[in-house]
Enzyme design. Sequence first.
Site, PDB file in Angstrom:
ATOM      1  N   ASN A  24      -0.821   5.394   3.191  1.00 57.82           N
ATOM      2  CA  ASN A  24      -1.121   6.059   1.925  1.00 57.82           C
ATOM      3  C   ASN A  24      -2.359   6.910   2.139  1.00 57.82           C
ATOM      4  O   ASN A  24      -3.373   6.420   2.624  1.00 57.82           O
ATOM      5  CB  ASN A  24      -1.373   4.975   0.862  1.00 57.82           C
ATOM      6  N   GLY A  36      -0.621  -5.598  -2.516  1.00 62.67           N
ATOM      7  CA  GLY A  36       0.563  -6.448  -2.426  1.00 62.67           C
ATOM      8  C   GLY A  36       0.568  -7.144  -1.071  1.00 62.67           C
ATOM      9  O   GLY A  36      -0.373  -7.010  -0.283  1.00 62.67           O
ATOM     10  N   GLU A  43       0.793  -7.959   2.592  1.00 61.79           N
ATOM     11  CA  GLU A  43       0.631  -7.075   3.742  1.00 61.79           C
ATOM     12  C   GLU A  43       1.069  -7.823   4.986  1.00 61.79           C
ATOM     13  O   GLU A  43       0.612  -8.922   5.253  1.00 61.79           O
ATOM     14  CB  GLU A  43      -0.828  -6.643   3.878  1.00 61.79           C
ATOM     15  N   SER A  95       0.847  -1.179   0.000  1.00 63.58           N
ATOM     16  CA  SER A  95       0.000   0.000   0.000  1.00 63.58           C
ATOM     17  C   SER A  95       0.895   1.247   0.000  1.00 63.58           C
ATOM     18  O   SER A  95       1.821   1.341   0.796  1.00 63.58           O
ATOM     19  CB  SER A  95      -0.859  -0.033   1.263  1.00 63.58           C
ATOM     20  N   GLY A  96       0.619   2.157  -0.923  1.00 64.25           N
ATOM     21  CA  GLY A  96       1.403   3.392  -0.991  1.00 64.25           C
ATOM     22  C   GLY A  96       2.630   3.284  -1.875  1.00 64.25           C
ATOM     23  O   GLY A  96       3.413   4.218  -1.986  1.00 64.25           O
ATOM     24  N   SER A 115      -5.293   5.360  -0.222  1.00 65.76           N
ATOM     25  CA  SER A 115      -5.079   3.928  -0.354  1.00 65.76           C
ATOM     26  C   SER A 115      -6.309   3.240  -0.939  1.00 65.76           C
ATOM     27  O   SER A 115      -7.431   3.472  -0.493  1.00 65.76           O
ATOM     28  CB  SER A 115      -4.766   3.352   1.028  1.00 65.76           C
ATOM     29  N   SER A 116      -6.090   2.430  -1.964  1.00 69.61           N
ATOM     30  CA  SER A 116      -7.224   1.694  -2.538  1.00 69.61           C
ATOM     31  C   SER A 116      -7.572   0.573  -1.581  1.00 69.61           C
ATOM     32  O   SER A 116      -6.733  -0.247  -1.261  1.00 69.61           O
ATOM     33  CB  SER A 116      -6.854   1.094  -3.883  1.00 69.61           C
ATOM     34  N   THR A 170      -1.678   2.394  -7.860  1.00 74.09           N
ATOM     35  CA  THR A 170      -2.802   3.093  -8.478  1.00 74.09           C
ATOM     36  C   THR A 170      -2.284   4.199  -9.400  1.00 74.09           C
ATOM     37  O   THR A 170      -2.800   4.386 -10.502  1.00 74.09           O
ATOM     38  CB  THR A 170      -3.720   3.650  -7.385  1.00 74.09           C
TER      39      THR A 170
HETATM   40  N1  LIG Z   1       5.164   7.837 -10.168  1.00 74.90           N
HETATM   41  C1  LIG Z   1       4.851   8.638  -9.149  1.00 74.90           C
HETATM   42  N2  LIG Z   1       5.222   9.920  -9.184  1.00 74.90           N
HETATM   43  C2  LIG Z   1       4.924  10.740  -8.175  1.00 74.90           C
HETATM   44  N3  LIG Z   1       4.263  10.384  -7.081  1.00 74.90           N
HETATM   45  C3  LIG Z   1       3.854   9.108  -6.959  1.00 74.90           C
HETATM   46  C4  LIG Z   1       4.124   8.173  -8.007  1.00 74.90           C
HETATM   47  N4  LIG Z   1       3.611   7.004  -7.618  1.00 74.90           N
HETATM   48  C5  LIG Z   1       3.042   7.202  -6.401  1.00 74.90           C
HETATM   49  N5  LIG Z   1       3.172   8.467  -6.000  1.00 74.90           N
HETATM   50  C6  LIG Z   1       2.714   9.064  -4.746  1.00 74.90           C
HETATM   51  O1  LIG Z   1       2.437   8.040  -3.843  1.00 74.90           O
HETATM   52  C7  LIG Z   1       1.102   8.073  -3.405  1.00 74.90           C
HETATM   53  C8  LIG Z   1       0.558   6.664  -3.272  1.00 74.90           C
HETATM   54  O2  LIG Z   1       0.440   6.053  -4.506  1.00 74.90           O
HETATM   55  P1  LIG Z   1      -0.704   5.002  -4.850  1.00 74.90           P
HETATM   56  O3  LIG Z   1      -0.585   4.709  -6.282  1.00 74.90           O
HETATM   57  O4  LIG Z   1      -2.001   5.466  -4.372  1.00 74.90           O
HETATM   58  O5  LIG Z   1      -0.247   3.755  -4.026  1.00 74.90           O
HETATM   59  P2  LIG Z   1      -0.928   2.315  -3.986  1.00 74.90           P
HETATM   60  O6  LIG Z   1      -2.016   2.306  -4.993  1.00 74.90           O
HETATM   61  O7  LIG Z   1       0.183   1.409  -4.332  1.00 74.90           O
HETATM   62  O8  LIG Z   1      -1.387   2.147  -2.642  1.00 74.90           O
HETATM   63  C9  LIG Z   1       0.364   8.854  -4.461  1.00 74.90           C
HETATM   64  O9  LIG Z   1      -0.755   9.496  -3.915  1.00 74.90           O
HETATM   65  C10 LIG Z   1       1.416   9.823  -4.927  1.00 74.90           C
HETATM   66  O10 LIG Z   1       1.459  10.931  -4.093  1.00 74.90           O
HETATM   67 MG   LIG Z   2      -3.931   1.990  -4.730  1.00 74.28          MG
END
Ligand SMILES: Nc1ncnc2c1ncn2[C@@H]1O[C@H](COP(=O)(O)OP(=O)(O)O)[C@@H](O)[C@H]1O
Ligand SMILES: [Mg+2]
Length: 1047
Positions: free
Chosen positions: A176, A408, A410, A126-127, A179-180, A131
């Site tokens: 995050n 992923g 956890e 997560s984070g 977080s989804s 996404t």
């Molecule tokens: N390629 C990227 N460039 C800039 N910031 C990113 C990038 N990927 C993730 N982030 C930052 O990390 C945070 C969490 O990403 P997210 O995709 O929501 O994580 P996950 O879906 O894996 O939990 C986003 O809100 C953003 O601020």
């Molecule tokens: Mg996500």
Amino acid sequence: MKFRSGRAVAQGSEGIRLAMESALTARDRVGVQDFVLLENFTSEAAFIENLRKRFKENLIYTYISSVLVSVNPYKELEIYTKQHMERYRGVNFYEVSPHIYAISDNSYRSMRSERKDQCILISGESGAGKTEASKKILQYYAVTCPTSVRVETVRDRLLQSNPVLEAFGNAKTLRNDNSSRFGKYMDIQFDFRGAPVGGHILNYLLEKSRVVHQNHGERNFHIFYQVIEGGEEDLLRRLGLERNPQSYQYLIKGHCAKVSSINDRNDWRTVHRALSVIDFSDAEIEELLNVVASVLHLGNLQCSSDDDGNATITGENQIRLLSRLLGMPGTVLREALTHKKIIAKGEELISPLNVEQAAYARDALAKAIYGRTFSWLVQKINKSLAHRDSTYSDRNRPNVIGLLDIYGFEVFQHNSFEQFCINYCNEKLQQLFIELTLKSEQEEYEAEGIAWEPVQYFNNKIICDLVEEKHKGIISILDEECLRPGDATDFTFLEKLEETVGKHPHFVTHKLADQKTRKTLAREEFRLLHYAGEVNYNVTGFLDKNNDLLFRNLKEAICESGNGILNQCFQQEELDDKKRPETAATQFKNSLAKLMEILMSKEPSYVRCIKPNDAKQSGRFDEVLIRHQVKYLGLMENLRVRRAGFAYRRKFEIFLQRYKSLCPETWPNWKGRPSDGVATLVRHLGYKPEDHKLGRTKIFIRFPKTLFATEDAFEVLKHTIATKIQAEWRGFHQRQKYQRQRWAAITIQSWWRGGLGRRIAKHRKNAALTIRRFIKGFIYRHKPRCPENEYFLDYVRYSFLMNLKRNLPKNVLDKSWPIAPPALSEASELLRDLNLRNLVQTYCKRITPEWKQQLEQKVVASEVFKDKKDNYPQSVPKLFVSSRIAPNEINAKVLQLIESDKIKYAVAVTKYDRNGYRPRARQLVVTADSAFIVEEAKLKQKIDYTNLNGISVSSLSDGLFVLHVPCEDNKQKGDVVLRSDHVIETLTKLAMEADKVNNININQGSIKFMIRHGKEGIIDFTSGSELIISKAKNGHLSVVAPRLNSR
Ligand SMILES: Nc1ncnc2c1ncn2[C@@H]1O[C@H](COP(=O)(O)OP(=O)(O)O)[C@@H](O)[C@H]1O
Ligand SMILES: [Mg+2]
């Protein structure tokens, strides 16, 4: 590229990144861009060091062969611009630095060229950026794929479905802020032109427990806060909500309703707009929000215990609001929330609930309606994304690219049912990865004709089986415990596990463990040895969560709801169905199995996301945390599988193209087959047979160091070659320029020559025509005017007249005249005459009176003397003068007598006496009516013209002349014999004045004259050599005159 100062660092290093990435030799600084090129591929430390190097340079992407490892930068990098998308579009995967766009483009192109469905599996904690990665992929397709108006709607919907899903399915967690809390698999469908035409979303395991409870520092799903913060007053009134999240029990469990990084009000606007883009009607939005509000109101329902210990609901206000929002009578709801209905032996039994049970029922209801509404939302979005083109039959269905954004591994301090499901899911995905990767490796080896060498890797199938096997797996045991009559608890479940799978090598519990392990395990925990590591699961709540029970009477009540959405979510059939509903774990297992089927049917690409630190900070590389993820993502396993055989493989052509300069035989161009070229090249480079293999289309290199040695040699040589190529290129460029100029010149020349040639040809043709006409005209020239000769005749006339014009006689004496053609002879004569006249006229106009007089006199002289007197020709060129004696040379007395203005001419003459012929100098003065012989002051003789009978001269060259006057007159002294040096002039003038022109006699031989009346004198003229005038013996005057003109 836009330059914003705040991003200067990121951007600056982007420049470096491109420069450095272009050469593999930059690996010391930025590491290798593909982990398979790590020499020590089994070393986790080397792996992490490579990640660290790259992360420091803002190089967040690295490959493990075709797997993309992505480290969350936690800052905006300027690597997602349109220019970047263009750079990755249609290029070979390995030619550019690793990027999420390269993966996207590669999948897209494989789909297009091989017409095979693709999927991109994004995993990570997560984070870690899953996404974000999936959004980047979606954006890449939205920007780079072909579009049309219809496609644009689909594209907008694909993009806009995201904020809606995130509002309802994402929440702020400790890890995050967005977080989804559900797993998502999304199909993007492409038509035959490669344009996105539809989509379909599958959702997995929404974390419903969040609706009623949040851990410290976490929030409920975004949508609740968004509506409260952003909803219009009017909307809030309708929903019966206050603009304060603190008022709602379900929103304050985590004590952080407000988060600085989240702007709920703006997000609400985005979501509201997105809802209309994806086809939500106002009524549907209203019903959706009614559900959201109902959940909040449910949370605020309070129960108290009556005297019997039964629960009663105290919040009258909430019940009223709920009954309005859910469209059901308040009493029904109240009854349903405080009672439980049991069917036993076909009989319904209703029993009251205690306060605790009522709270449980309430929370269960809240979770159920939210959970099902979420699924409804996904279905609704799917309807709006559905591809509705009837031209696609089943056989000819659109190709798809699937995007899997799923939790992923956890691992928490306390891991519960959710972590168990999530980690099970990751085991399945790893299993899929192993199967597909090994399969594709094996297929590649087979295709290339290289013997398959078994790879040592950990196959996690054994763990998957442990969890999911029928009857024997953990899920089966859990289900069994749930369904078993009697008092099954989480602990009986644990015991059952120990009984059934206790001997499994990947399963341990406190009871089964040895002394040492026991310390790390609580009594209520069981431990699974996942492929990625060990995880302890606390069995508390497993049964409950797996049952996911909603009391029957609550379900019945909701089925009656007037809310359209709930109505669809809770249907009567469900109640009528006597079969027990599937447990949560089994549902999940089944949906996972379906997902695996979907993924197996597609060609996978992988994105593995890593979170660099827990503080969401940019630039911080927390090695411990990262090592943990590298392990749990199984990246070392990935690498081991990829590196099991050969580290590096490339198509012959590409390999040869890059390194051909290193061998004289392959440089600059290899003429034969690429495979032979590569064989020659590697022989020259001294590759050992065990270090490499030549397949059918590719070279396989076992160790990176072999490749690096080659690359370094290439790097050294490159500069020399670059200079050479530059020179060649410049030469080529100049030659091309020259050729272009030459070609241009030639073109101009040929056009010019063409024009000129055509002009000449036209002239020639005209000339030939003219000549032909001329000849014809010549032949017909004597015929009357007819078409055959008219040109000729006209020409002849024209040229005669033009010639005439140019050669007209210029003066009267010029007698030349061109010969006229017959047709013009008459005209010619007339013209000649006219011209002559014209000349004469002009000539005459120019003649002065003096000259006229001169000419008249000359004419007269000519008439009289021409061919008659020998000295006449000598006189012709000499002009006659007006007088030979100036008036002042004439004596004044004479002038008085004669009156000077009457004098017409005067000349010195010699007078010969009539007796003796003595010469005397005298002046002859001619006037209008007389001639006078003058001697000094004396007027010796006056001869009136009336008395002048004639004038005699000889035909010779002498100047003698005789004026004949009558002798009768006494005043007259007889004929006068005179001599003038200008005899012709003198006589002419005199004769003209005296009007005696016809009276001049020219005598041959001798002249008779009268000396006095009756007496005659004779002058004899003879020719001699010189003039001699003398009295001859015979008494005659003898004149010998020289002969001047022979006859
Ligand atoms: N390629 C990227 N460039 C800039 N910031 C990113 C990038 N990927 C993730 N982030 C930052 O990390 C945070 C969490 O990403 P997210 O995709 O929501 O994580 P996950 O879906 O894996 O939990 C986003 O809100 C953003 O601020
Ligand atoms: Mg996500």
